[in-house]
Design a protein around this motif. Sequence first.
Motif, PDB file in Angstrom:
ATOM      1  N   GLY A 138       0.768  -1.182   0.222  1.00  0.00           N
ATOM      2  CA  GLY A 138      -0.074   0.470   0.051  1.00  0.00           C
ATOM      3  C   GLY A 138       0.677   1.048   0.115  1.00  0.00           C
ATOM      4  N   THR A 139       1.849   1.393   0.796  1.00  0.00           N
ATOM      5  CA  THR A 139       2.887   2.174   0.582  1.00  0.00           C
ATOM      6  C   THR A 139       3.782   2.876  -0.642  1.00  0.00           C
ATOM      7  OG1 THR A 139       4.533   1.308   1.568  1.00  0.00           O
ATOM      8  CG2 THR A 139       2.952   2.162   3.550  1.00  0.00           C
ATOM      9  N   LEU A 140       4.164   1.597  -0.669  1.00  0.00           N
ATOM     10  CA  LEU A 140       4.560   1.809  -2.430  1.00  0.00           C
ATOM     11  C   LEU A 140       3.892   1.901  -3.270  1.00  0.00           C
ATOM     12  CD1 LEU A 140       7.098  -1.517  -2.546  1.00  0.00           C
ATOM     13  CD2 LEU A 140       7.929   1.388  -2.839  1.00  0.00           C
ATOM     14  N   ILE A 141       2.362   1.938  -3.786  1.00  0.00           N
ATOM     15  CA  ILE A 141       1.520   1.695  -4.824  1.00  0.00           C
ATOM     16  C   ILE A 141       1.257   3.946  -4.136  1.00  0.00           C
ATOM     17  CG2 ILE A 141      -1.173   2.014  -4.982  1.00  0.00           C
ATOM     18  CD1 ILE A 141      -1.139  -1.011  -4.363  1.00  0.00           C
ATOM     19  N   GLY A 142       1.214   3.756  -3.050  1.00  0.00           N
ATOM     20  CA  GLY A 142       0.859   5.341  -2.596  1.00  0.00           C
ATOM     21  C   GLY A 142       1.957   6.166  -3.274  1.00  0.00           C
ATOM     22  N   ALA A 143       3.248   5.788  -2.995  1.00  0.00           N
ATOM     23  CA  ALA A 143       5.176   6.710  -3.401  1.00  0.00           C
ATOM     24  C   ALA A 143       5.162   6.885  -4.534  1.00  0.00           C
ATOM     25  CB  ALA A 143       5.937   5.643  -2.798  1.00  0.00           C
ATOM     26  N   ALA A 144       4.350   5.099  -5.508  1.00  0.00           N
ATOM     27  CA  ALA A 144       4.414   5.241  -7.221  1.00  0.00           C
ATOM     28  C   ALA A 144       3.119   6.980  -7.795  1.00  0.00           C
ATOM     29  CB  ALA A 144       4.392   3.893  -7.241  1.00  0.00           C
ATOM     30  N   THR A 145       2.625   6.546  -6.892  1.00  0.00           N
ATOM     31  CA  THR A 145       1.367   7.444  -7.812  1.00  0.00           C
ATOM     32  C   THR A 145       1.539   8.283  -6.783  1.00  0.00           C
ATOM     33  OG1 THR A 145      -0.760   5.999  -7.334  1.00  0.00           O
ATOM     34  CG2 THR A 145      -1.048   7.885  -7.025  1.00  0.00           C
ATOM     35  N   PHE A 146       1.951   9.701  -5.543  1.00  0.00           N
ATOM     36  CA  PHE A 146       1.650  10.174  -5.513  1.00  0.00           C
ATOM     37  C   PHE A 146       3.401  11.417  -5.957  1.00  0.00           C
ATOM     38  CE2 PHE A 146      -0.960   9.124  -1.943  1.00  0.00           C
ATOM     39  CZ  PHE A 146      -2.178   9.122  -2.512  1.00  0.00           C
ATOM     40  N   GLY A 201       8.013   3.783 -11.859  1.00  0.00           N
ATOM     41  CA  GLY A 201       6.426   4.469 -11.306  1.00  0.00           C
ATOM     42  C   GLY A 201       6.148   2.386 -11.829  1.00  0.00           C
ATOM     43  N   GLY A 202       5.965   2.762 -13.009  1.00  0.00           N
ATOM     44  CA  GLY A 202       5.516   1.859 -13.894  1.00  0.00           C
ATOM     45  C   GLY A 202       5.929   0.548 -13.565  1.00  0.00           C
ATOM     46  N   GLY A 203       8.207   0.259 -13.313  1.00  0.00           N
ATOM     47  CA  GLY A 203       8.301  -1.152 -13.235  1.00  0.00           C
ATOM     48  C   GLY A 203       8.151  -1.138 -11.592  1.00  0.00           C
ATOM     49  N   ILE A 204       7.529  -0.490 -10.756  1.00  0.00           N
ATOM     50  CA  ILE A 204       7.357  -1.131  -8.917  1.00  0.00           C
ATOM     51  C   ILE A 204       5.614  -1.272  -9.374  1.00  0.00           C
ATOM     52  CG2 ILE A 204       6.405   0.706  -6.873  1.00  0.00           C
ATOM     53  CD1 ILE A 204       8.672   2.489  -7.318  1.00  0.00           C
ATOM     54  N   ILE A 205       5.171  -0.419 -10.172  1.00  0.00           N
ATOM     55  CA  ILE A 205       3.638  -0.947  -9.922  1.00  0.00           C
ATOM     56  C   ILE A 205       3.548  -2.507 -10.113  1.00  0.00           C
ATOM     57  CG2 ILE A 205       1.468  -0.836 -10.887  1.00  0.00           C
ATOM     58  CD1 ILE A 205       2.042   0.755  -9.016  1.00  0.00           C
ATOM     59  N   ALA A 206       4.132  -2.633 -11.107  1.00  0.00           N
ATOM     60  CA  ALA A 206       4.545  -3.751 -11.711  1.00  0.00           C
ATOM     61  C   ALA A 206       5.019  -5.386 -11.346  1.00  0.00           C
ATOM     62  CB  ALA A 206       5.508  -4.004 -13.659  1.00  0.00           C
ATOM     63  N   MET A 207       5.915  -4.651 -10.059  1.00  0.00           N
ATOM     64  CA  MET A 207       7.165  -5.214  -9.755  1.00  0.00           C
ATOM     65  C   MET A 207       5.746  -5.714  -8.480  1.00  0.00           C
ATOM     66  SD  MET A 207       7.876  -5.660  -5.794  1.00  0.00           S
ATOM     67  CE  MET A 207       8.687  -4.416  -5.583  1.00  0.00           C
ATOM     68  N   LEU A 208       5.094  -4.890  -8.132  1.00  0.00           N
ATOM     69  CA  LEU A 208       4.203  -5.072  -7.023  1.00  0.00           C
ATOM     70  C   LEU A 208       2.541  -5.704  -6.793  1.00  0.00           C
ATOM     71  CD1 LEU A 208       3.510  -1.259  -5.506  1.00  0.00           C
ATOM     72  CD2 LEU A 208       4.534  -2.900  -4.303  1.00  0.00           C
ATOM     73  N   CYS A 209       2.477  -5.870  -8.141  1.00  0.00           N
ATOM     74  CA  CYS A 209       0.868  -7.112  -8.815  1.00  0.00           C
ATOM     75  C   CYS A 209       1.855  -8.197  -9.092  1.00  0.00           C
ATOM     76  CB  CYS A 209       0.806  -6.700  -9.794  1.00  0.00           C
ATOM     77  SG  CYS A 209      -0.449  -4.162  -9.831  1.00  0.00           S
ATOM     78  N   SER A 210       2.731  -8.133  -9.139  1.00  0.00           N
ATOM     79  CA  SER A 210       3.590 -10.085  -9.929  1.00  0.00           C
ATOM     80  C   SER A 210       4.701 -10.357  -8.769  1.00  0.00           C
ATOM     81  CB  SER A 210       4.756  -9.263 -11.169  1.00  0.00           C
ATOM     82  OG  SER A 210       5.604  -8.434 -10.514  1.00  0.00           O
ATOM     83  N   THR A 211       4.573  -9.541  -7.604  1.00  0.00           N
ATOM     84  CA  THR A 211       5.481 -10.300  -7.112  1.00  0.00           C
ATOM     85  C   THR A 211       4.977 -10.363  -5.471  1.00  0.00           C
ATOM     86  OG1 THR A 211       6.837  -8.216  -6.430  1.00  0.00           O
ATOM     87  CG2 THR A 211       7.725 -10.488  -8.044  1.00  0.00           C
ATOM     88  N   MET A 212       4.656  -8.756  -5.036  1.00  0.00           N
ATOM     89  CA  MET A 212       3.723  -8.643  -3.137  1.00  0.00           C
ATOM     90  C   MET A 212       2.522  -9.235  -3.263  1.00  0.00           C
ATOM     91  SD  MET A 212       6.661  -5.229  -2.164  1.00  0.00           S
ATOM     92  CE  MET A 212       5.926  -5.633  -0.282  1.00  0.00           C
ATOM     93  N   ASP A 216       5.344  13.670 -10.188  1.00  0.00           N
ATOM     94  CA  ASP A 216       6.095  14.464 -10.468  1.00  0.00           C
ATOM     95  C   ASP A 216       5.924  14.656 -11.369  1.00  0.00           C
ATOM     96  OD1 ASP A 216       6.386  15.420  -7.433  1.00  0.00           O
ATOM     97  OD2 ASP A 216       7.759  14.344  -6.839  1.00  0.00           O
ATOM     98  N   ALA A 217       6.108  13.208 -12.197  1.00  0.00           N
ATOM     99  CA  ALA A 217       6.277  13.559 -13.727  1.00  0.00           C
ATOM    100  C   ALA A 217       5.099  14.743 -14.574  1.00  0.00           C
ATOM    101  CB  ALA A 217       6.022  11.799 -13.817  1.00  0.00           C
ATOM    102  N   LEU A 218       4.185  14.360 -14.143  1.00  0.00           N
ATOM    103  CA  LEU A 218       3.215  14.537 -14.699  1.00  0.00           C
ATOM    104  C   LEU A 218       3.482  16.107 -14.423  1.00  0.00           C
ATOM    105  CD1 LEU A 218      -0.292  13.108 -13.618  1.00  0.00           C
ATOM    106  CD2 LEU A 218       0.318  13.028 -16.836  1.00  0.00           C
TER     107      LEU A 218
END
Length: 241
Positions: free
Chosen positions: A41-49, A202-213, A54-56
């Motif tokens: 949950g915290t990593l999803i928030g970090a990747a998003t916020f 961010g894309g790599g982190i979200i993909a990691m969360l979905c496939s492993t954690m 910041d990228a946007l």
Amino acid sequence: MWTALMWGGISASAVVIGALAALFMKIPKRVIGWIMAFGTGTLIGAATFELLGDALNDGGMLPTAVGFTAGAVVYTLFDWLISAKGGSNRKRSSKKDSSQQSGLGIFAGTVMDAIPESIMLGASLLAGKGVSVVLVVSIFVSNIPEGLSSTAGLKNSKYSKGKILLMWLGVLLISALAAMGGYLFLEQLPKEIGAAIGAFAGGGIIAMLCSTMMPEAFEEGGPVVGLIASMGLLVSLLLDI
């Protein structure tokens, strides 16, 4: 530069803490799943916020979309390759595999998971407002269950305690260097390219969360992990205010 190195090492030290706990304590798998859910949950928030937000702001929609998609695709391809080498269960403490190849796959997969997080942690210092608390907390919390579960997998692969600790110290060093590299490298780039790289991470982190954690958290922690992950996301939001 040295501050980025320090924070990269601090966030990655949680892997070593998790490894020590797995080597010398008996922690229920359900608790590991709960910690992993909170870290998700915290990593999803970090990747998003932090990363996508910041990228946007810095580069606009196109660099963000391209970078995010590329990060997810590249991570997925590397994850597929490492899974083929025996690292598919690197975050699973219950899978038994006695091959040395599996242990190397666990190590390679953990390094792959850590690099994008650490790069963006170092890059967060470029704003001149100090390190991103959201990223530090998110990475630290998510690394504890990774150290726990991955160490259990390495023990099943017949690795000695000394060798396991050396491997995780290597991950700590690589993470610290990646954070320093993120600070030095992204400082020289135009905002649009820097934004695309942030979105890539961010894309790599979200993909990691979905496939492993996320699968591991549910497998070990049960349905309550949805609530725990939601609370982790809420914490990252509060830290970002």
